[in-house]
Design an enzyme around this catalytic site. Sequence first.
Site, PDB file in Angstrom:
ATOM      1  CG  ASP A 227      -2.172   0.940   0.946  1.00  0.00           C
ATOM      2  OD1 ASP A 227      -2.069   1.579   0.039  1.00  0.00           O
ATOM      3  OD2 ASP A 227      -2.983   0.898   1.568  1.00  0.00           O
TER       4      ASP A 227
HETATM    5  C1  BGC Z   1      -4.923   3.604   0.001  1.00  0.00           C
HETATM    6  C2  BGC Z   1      -4.920   2.669  -0.988  1.00  0.00           C
HETATM    7  C3  BGC Z   1      -4.647   3.201  -2.093  1.00  0.00           C
HETATM    8  C4  BGC Z   1      -3.556   3.994  -2.259  1.00  0.00           C
HETATM    9  C5  BGC Z   1      -3.007   4.723  -3.593  1.00  0.00           C
HETATM   10  C6  BGC Z   1      -3.579   4.238   0.180  1.00  0.00           C
HETATM   11  O1  BGC Z   1      -3.508   5.338   1.042  1.00  0.00           O
HETATM   12  O2  BGC Z   1      -5.026   2.745   1.271  1.00  0.00           O
HETATM   13  O3  BGC Z   1      -6.312   2.019  -1.205  1.00  0.00           O
HETATM   14  O4  BGC Z   1      -4.777   2.432  -3.509  1.00  0.00           O
HETATM   15  O5  BGC Z   1      -3.358   4.947  -1.056  1.00  0.00           O
HETATM   16  O6  BGC Z   1      -3.871   5.999  -3.767  1.00  0.00           O
END
Ligand code: BGC
Length: 751
Positions: free
Chosen positions: A262
């Site tokens: 993530d």
């Molecule tokens: C979120 C994800 C997301 C990623 C990219 C993260 O903070 O938890 O779900 O895909 O950011 O934006």
Amino acid sequence: MIKRALLTAALSLATVLSFGQPKLRPDNIEDIIKAMTDEELASLLVGAKESEFYYFEGTAAGVRSIPRLGIPATISCDGPAGLHFYPFRDNTDKTFYCTAFPVGVLSASSWDLELMETMTGALGNEVHEYGVDMFLGPGMNIHRSPLCGRNFEYFSEDPLLSGKMAAAYVRGIQSNGVTATVKHFAANNQETNRHENDARIGQRALREIYLKNFEIAVKEGRPGAMMASYNKLNGEYAQQSYDLLTTILREEWGYDGVVLTDHGAKDGTVKAAKAGCDLMQPGSEVELERMLEAVKEGAITRDELERNARHVLRYIVSTPRFKGYKFSNDPDLRTHAELARKVAGESIVMLKNDGGTLPLKAGAKLAVYGVGSEDFVAVGIGSGHVVAKHVGNMRESLTDAGFELNQDLAGYYKAYVELDHATKRVAGAMDWLVYESWGYGKKVAEADVPLNMLSRQAAEEDVAIIVISRDAGEGYDRSLVDDFELSVRERELIRLVSDEYHAKGKKVVVILNIGGVIETVSWNNMADAILLPWQPGQEGAYAVADVLAGKVNPSGKLTMTFPIDVLDHPSSANFPTCPQVGEAEQGLRKNVDYTEYAEGIWVGYRHFTTRGIKVSYPFGYGLSYTTFLYSKPIVKASSDGFTASVTVTNTGPVAGKEVIEVYVSAPYGGLEKPSRELKAFGKTRSLAPGESQTLSFTVPAYELASFNEAVSAWETAAGNYQVQFGSSVEDIRAAGSFRIKKPQSWKVNNL
Ligand code: BGC
């Protein structure tokens, strides 16, 4: 600084040596890997630099290019209710809007896998046509608590439903030749301190509830990418857990795609890479340096780098960018809008319809109350937000459907919302969009009840509609006050409107335009009908109007329980926004630094149904404008589990679809089991009055197993199993049974 200069020199030397080097092809990945320097391997595994991937605002990350080996930069973008990026770009007047489809919790309420796949087929087409290679969705964490801020993105409290929906979602996206990313693996069930929280979960609950849905998604959807969550799982960051990312995901489940972090760097880059987290996203220079240092010191082996690079390169050769696809930047937004409306209509859940309040009479005179009627919420906020060209609201959709709206009231809410937006819209359009996407608490607070107009409206109009709206999103969990519970103004609105209208013999309909479960028992007796469209996407208000007008017969069912009190959920004893927060233990903050999943497998209906606890609306519940009769089912043991079929007949006055939920009760003895668990489901086609359809189900013995942590094995006990066919978990319409003669077990690793 010196390190960075050396790295740049090494990469340029590699470029000089590129003459005569092989260029990446789908059939020469091994040759490419052999030809890669350690620096190149490391750079491939650490994601793209901002300059390379931010070619338009809002995209998430990507992979760096290595031109000498023909490796292109690829890009990824959020999800999951649609593409998340901004519509304006430098040096062009062209706009780049995306379709805001219904959020996950609504599309899953269709209980229709084909519909889900069709919807994400269209979504995937936008991914493809906007030049994106990897889509960061579906989100599929379990609704452990109604208060998790991102439940709207996720599907259900039940792992089977969640897993099947995710698999269908992935198939739809990937049918376009782009990659879907299943997230957040695993146990990212709260937003509070989501980067650091340690989810402490017993082996059984982990396997049966929190991993089971991912297991189904991996095996049945074959996603090209998996995103490892930020949180720790039993003391170790999910992104750095070899057991999770390699032993379970790859060795047990046979996953062969790419695993990414993530977004945002953690200190343990090298540990993550060794654990099988192939790609750091978005990736930073510090991470690159850490990787190179580790290579030099032998802390990570060339073999490990090559293993991860293999996964990344396999992904790259599958991308449209690698294949040179000339994307149009012009997806068919009009057709997708129609589909978004259809999906929303097929998924809306009707919670109440006393005395045939709905559908409304054609051309009925309506008074529409609540700021949500004007400021309708299409999708949640955070990375799951989608900037659509137009989000329809209830004023527009009801007018469009031929109802006569009280204009004074419509004007009152319009002016109120416009004023609120004007004060927030301080800067340019882009800032406003960013604010809307990430503006926590942006939702316009409920207006004063328009008392001066109420009595006249109740006398003149046929029906009152009240819209209750909610935002929720990434980075925070929902509160009890003014969120799970109605605000004082909302409460007043429902009470005053229902008093006035009921006194004059008129009906009141409540529309719940929300992202997560709310409290309903204290006020639902004041409404004659309640519709739950969740956050239904840009066309959702039109879909609500379709249901109100009877153009669409509602057939959605709840994918989670609506409890009487949030504290009835055993997870509330260990959830940040419930009152028990804050005990100090070894300097750690309970439910912030760590969360004990003390309730084990007793999540959602597994708890309520087994323990006979009354709820407001049970899992699987949803009303229709017609009625259905279930035949006596046929249930048979098969060589591997059981098969079943049941015939459903539409016994009511109008055409409609029915969801059939197949629950199984295991024999007594051995592990304690929920009184019934969902093991299969299906949905009929639209049945005309009097028409029947037979639905058949096949469930393998493995899917009947519970996890015995004492021996670390899935076990299906021998004995008599009851199979129940329900219209909700509490409304079983037919039953049969079968016998498993010999116990079966499947040994796995402990985590
Ligand atoms: C979120 C994800 C997301 C990623 C990219 C993260 O903070 O938890 O779900 O895909 O950011 O934006």
